[in-house]
Design an enzyme around this catalytic site. Structure first.
Site, PDB file in Angstrom:
ATOM      1  N   ASP A   1       0.887  -1.171   0.000  1.00  0.00           N
ATOM      2  CA  ASP A   1       0.000   0.000   0.000  1.00  0.00           C
ATOM      3  C   ASP A   1       0.918   1.212   0.000  1.00  0.00           C
ATOM      4  O   ASP A   1       1.616   1.469   0.978  1.00  0.00           O
ATOM      5  CB  ASP A   1      -0.870  -0.047   1.264  1.00  0.00           C
ATOM      6  CG  ASP A   1      -1.662   1.243   1.481  1.00  0.00           C
ATOM      7  OD1 ASP A   1      -1.512   2.183   0.679  1.00  0.00           O
ATOM      8  OD2 ASP A   1      -2.418   1.298   2.462  1.00  0.00           O
TER       9      ASP A   1
ATOM     10  N   GLN B   1       3.161   4.548   2.341  1.00  0.00           N
ATOM     11  CA  GLN B   1       2.909   3.949   3.663  1.00  0.00           C
ATOM     12  C   GLN B   1       3.739   2.693   3.978  1.00  0.00           C
ATOM     13  O   GLN B   1       4.370   2.602   5.019  1.00  0.00           O
ATOM     14  CB  GLN B   1       1.422   3.590   3.792  1.00  0.00           C
ATOM     15  CG  GLN B   1       1.095   2.817   5.060  1.00  0.00           C
ATOM     16  CD  GLN B   1      -0.370   2.387   5.120  1.00  0.00           C
ATOM     17  OE1 GLN B   1      -1.239   3.201   5.350  1.00  0.00           O
ATOM     18  NE2 GLN B   1      -0.618   1.106   4.899  1.00  0.00           N
TER      19      GLN B   1
ATOM     20  N   ASN C   1      17.006  -7.613  -0.668  1.00  0.00           N
ATOM     21  CA  ASN C   1      15.686  -8.142  -1.030  1.00  0.00           C
ATOM     22  C   ASN C   1      14.648  -7.491  -0.126  1.00  0.00           C
ATOM     23  O   ASN C   1      14.962  -6.665   0.710  1.00  0.00           O
ATOM     24  CB  ASN C   1      15.647  -9.675  -0.985  1.00  0.00           C
ATOM     25  CG  ASN C   1      15.780 -10.215   0.404  1.00  0.00           C
ATOM     26  OD1 ASN C   1      15.178  -9.699   1.345  1.00  0.00           O
ATOM     27  ND2 ASN C   1      16.586 -11.251   0.565  1.00  0.00           N
TER      28      ASN C   1
ATOM     29  N   LYS D   1      -7.423  -5.040   4.032  1.00  0.00           N
ATOM     30  CA  LYS D   1      -7.954  -4.765   5.370  1.00  0.00           C
ATOM     31  C   LYS D   1      -8.002  -6.016   6.251  1.00  0.00           C
ATOM     32  O   LYS D   1      -8.911  -6.207   7.051  1.00  0.00           O
ATOM     33  CB  LYS D   1      -9.349  -4.120   5.291  1.00  0.00           C
ATOM     34  CG  LYS D   1      -9.388  -2.838   4.461  1.00  0.00           C
ATOM     35  CD  LYS D   1      -8.651  -1.683   5.110  1.00  0.00           C
ATOM     36  CE  LYS D   1      -8.825  -0.396   4.308  1.00  0.00           C
ATOM     37  NZ  LYS D   1      -7.788  -0.261   3.235  1.00  0.00           N
TER      38      LYS D   1
ATOM     39  N   TYR E   1       2.277   0.939  15.204  1.00  0.00           N
ATOM     40  CA  TYR E   1       1.181   0.473  14.358  1.00  0.00           C
ATOM     41  C   TYR E   1       1.134   1.216  13.036  1.00  0.00           C
ATOM     42  O   TYR E   1       1.046   2.431  13.001  1.00  0.00           O
ATOM     43  CB  TYR E   1      -0.162   0.642  15.068  1.00  0.00           C
ATOM     44  CG  TYR E   1      -1.270   0.152  14.190  1.00  0.00           C
ATOM     45  CD1 TYR E   1      -1.444  -1.223  14.022  1.00  0.00           C
ATOM     46  CD2 TYR E   1      -2.069   1.020  13.479  1.00  0.00           C
ATOM     47  CE1 TYR E   1      -2.413  -1.702  13.185  1.00  0.00           C
ATOM     48  CE2 TYR E   1      -3.049   0.549  12.639  1.00  0.00           C
ATOM     49  CZ  TYR E   1      -3.218  -0.822  12.498  1.00  0.00           C
ATOM     50  OH  TYR E   1      -4.172  -1.296  11.648  1.00  0.00           O
TER      51      TYR E   1
ATOM     52  N   LYS F   1      -2.544  -3.304   9.033  1.00  0.00           N
ATOM     53  CA  LYS F   1      -2.437  -4.744   8.818  1.00  0.00           C
ATOM     54  C   LYS F   1      -1.698  -5.008   7.515  1.00  0.00           C
ATOM     55  O   LYS F   1      -1.561  -4.115   6.686  1.00  0.00           O
ATOM     56  CB  LYS F   1      -3.836  -5.342   8.746  1.00  0.00           C
ATOM     57  CG  LYS F   1      -4.579  -5.304  10.069  1.00  0.00           C
ATOM     58  CD  LYS F   1      -4.233  -6.479  10.939  1.00  0.00           C
ATOM     59  CE  LYS F   1      -4.948  -6.382  12.276  1.00  0.00           C
ATOM     60  NZ  LYS F   1      -4.149  -6.966  13.350  1.00  0.00           N
TER      61      LYS F   1
ATOM     62  N   ASP G   1      -2.394  -6.801   4.839  1.00  0.00           N
ATOM     63  CA  ASP G   1      -3.141  -7.136   3.639  1.00  0.00           C
ATOM     64  C   ASP G   1      -2.431  -8.181   2.765  1.00  0.00           C
ATOM     65  O   ASP G   1      -1.649  -7.832   1.874  1.00  0.00           O
ATOM     66  CB  ASP G   1      -3.379  -5.845   2.867  1.00  0.00           C
ATOM     67  CG  ASP G   1      -4.064  -4.814   3.750  1.00  0.00           C
ATOM     68  OD1 ASP G   1      -4.713  -5.187   4.731  1.00  0.00           O
ATOM     69  OD2 ASP G   1      -3.938  -3.623   3.448  1.00  0.00           O
TER      70      ASP G   1
ATOM     71  N   ARG H   1      -9.257   0.393  11.159  1.00  0.00           N
ATOM     72  CA  ARG H   1      -8.040   0.637  11.927  1.00  0.00           C
ATOM     73  C   ARG H   1      -7.318  -0.657  12.300  1.00  0.00           C
ATOM     74  O   ARG H   1      -6.609  -0.718  13.307  1.00  0.00           O
ATOM     75  CB  ARG H   1      -8.355   1.464  13.183  1.00  0.00           C
ATOM     76  CG  ARG H   1      -8.916   2.831  12.796  1.00  0.00           C
ATOM     77  CD  ARG H   1      -9.345   3.661  13.969  1.00  0.00           C
ATOM     78  NE  ARG H   1     -10.017   4.874  13.489  1.00  0.00           N
ATOM     79  CZ  ARG H   1      -9.372   5.993  13.127  1.00  0.00           C
ATOM     80  NH1 ARG H   1      -8.081   6.060  13.222  1.00  0.00           N
ATOM     81  NH2 ARG H   1     -10.054   7.023  12.664  1.00  0.00           N
TER      82      ARG H   1
END
Ligand code: F6R
Ligand code: MG
Ligand code: MG
Length: 368
Positions: free
Chosen positions: A14, A97, A107, A135, A231, A234, A236, A268
């Site tokens: 992402d 992000q 790598n 998500k 944090y 996630k 994905d 979130r």
């Protein structure tokens, strides 16, 4: 002479989206395609397909450089940097992000993007299905992989196909302690379920056919939030499955998504919600930033070329499960910030828990 092995690499990240965390922008995809087309022209890649699931870009690439190849990973990194550049220019949300470093080093390990790779001798016919989710987290594949490769109620081939009857080996990774263990199924099924039933910690990384020794599946298992130390969402995940001729049929592989199952992620990255199988064009998480989506693209490999895709979950046969997922989503949403909709505190330890715990630490008193 040993037969030449083809590598199917799926590298995803992402690196920005619009509006909010919903979808990668078409200009980002165009930038990525340009970079990969040049690499195909130069002969580094045999073929590629760029997919977009939610706010993630998935680079599906075939080549003859093997897994973990520095040049292929660098190419993916550069392509994702190109997309980041576009995202920055358009002031898209969370540009860059998942790229945790300013530069590429050898790598992708530890750099942020998710990686699933399979290297194998291409069979006379080589059908593959690539699952891509937004998500949610890599453990989301545990239940479907168990169904595909170990559950006779899902995969009748385990019972009636002599080529599958010998079962499969599952390599399970412990994402917290960075160790792995391999289980032989069906004999060790119950032991394995103890671990993979906790999908936020234990993830199935690879599956192998016991009779032929063939590699059958690979997933991306990195946990970005653990790598970043704070944090940032996630991971994905993506997952590659080889199908047919002694491996689960395409229909057995897809059947694993015919009933809703709950995965961690959603708003979130902090809620349980049902995984919604959708066509690529419908992979835009909207309601409460979700529900988490999964897309299944099928390809036939042909001397390294990607013939496809088939967008499997576009089929009306998945309408019913979509209805059930949405109904389940309604029920869970009513719980708001309460478990079992919201993740448990130990799973939230990379989000707000440390801040709240720090603020409250002097206010707690011992109970007599
Ligand atoms: C979940 C996800 C989103 C964001 C949410 C808040 O993986 O990406 O649900 O967590 O939209 O995003 P920020 O903190 O960027 O405002
Ligand atoms: Mg995002
Ligand atoms: Mg995403």
């Amino acid at each position: 002479m040993a037969e030449r092995e083809v590598t199917l690499s799926v590298i995803k990240a992402d690196v920005g989206s619009f509006v909010g965390h919903v979808q990668a922008h078409p200009d980002m995809l165009a930038a990525v395609r340009k970079r990969l087309a040049e690499a195909k022209e130069e002969g580094l890649l045999e073929d590629f397909y760029v997919a977009n699931v939610g706010d993630d870009i998935e680079l599906i690439m075939t080549h003859y450089q093997g897994s973990d190849d520095e040049r292929v990973h660098k190419l993916a990194w550069d392509a994702l940097m190109d997309a980041t550049q576009v995202a920055r220019e358009l002031k898209l949300y969370a540009a860059g992000q998942d790229l945790l470093s300013d530069s590429f080093a050898g790598n992708m390990k530890g750099l942020g993007p998710g990686v699933a790779e399979l290297t194998f001798v291409e069979r006379p016919s080589e059908p593959v299905v690539i699952f891509m989710a937004d998500k949610t987290e890599p453990g989301a594949w545990n239940l479907p992989l168990y169904k595909m490769f170990a559950d006779p109620f899902n995969t009748i081939g385990l019972v009636i196909d002599p080529k599958m009857h010998g079962g499969f080996k599952f390599e399970v990774h412990d994402l917290v302690e960075h160790r792995k263990v391999t289980f032989s199924l069906p004999e060790e099924l119950y032991d394995m379920l103890v671990l993979i039933g906790s999908p936020s910690r234990y993830c199935i990384k690879h599956v192998y056919a016991r009779q032929s020794g063939k590699i059958a599946a690979a997933t991306s298992t990195q946990r970005l939030n653990l790598m970043a130390g704070r944090y940032i969402g996630k991971d994905d995940p993506v997952c590659i499955i080889r199908c047919q001729s002694g491996l689960p049929a395409v229909g057995e592989v897809l059947e694993a998504f015919a009933q809703p199952h709950l995965v961690a992620g959603w708003m979130r990255g902090s809620h349980w919600g049902p995984l919604l199988p959708v066509a690529e064009k419908d992979s835009r998480p909207t309601r409460f930033d979700g529900p988490a989506r999964v897309v299944a693209l099928g390809f036939q490999l042909c001397h390294g070329r990607l013939i496809g895709p088939q967008d499997f979950f576009a089929d009306i046969a998945f309408d019913r499960v979509r209805e059930q997922v949405l109904e389940l989503a309604d029920h869970l949403r009513r719980l708001g910030p309460f478990e079992p909709h919201r993740l448990s505190l130990d799973q939230l330890e990379y989000t707000t828990l440390p801040l709240v715990a720090e603020r409250l630490k002097d206010r707690f008193e011992d109970i007599e």
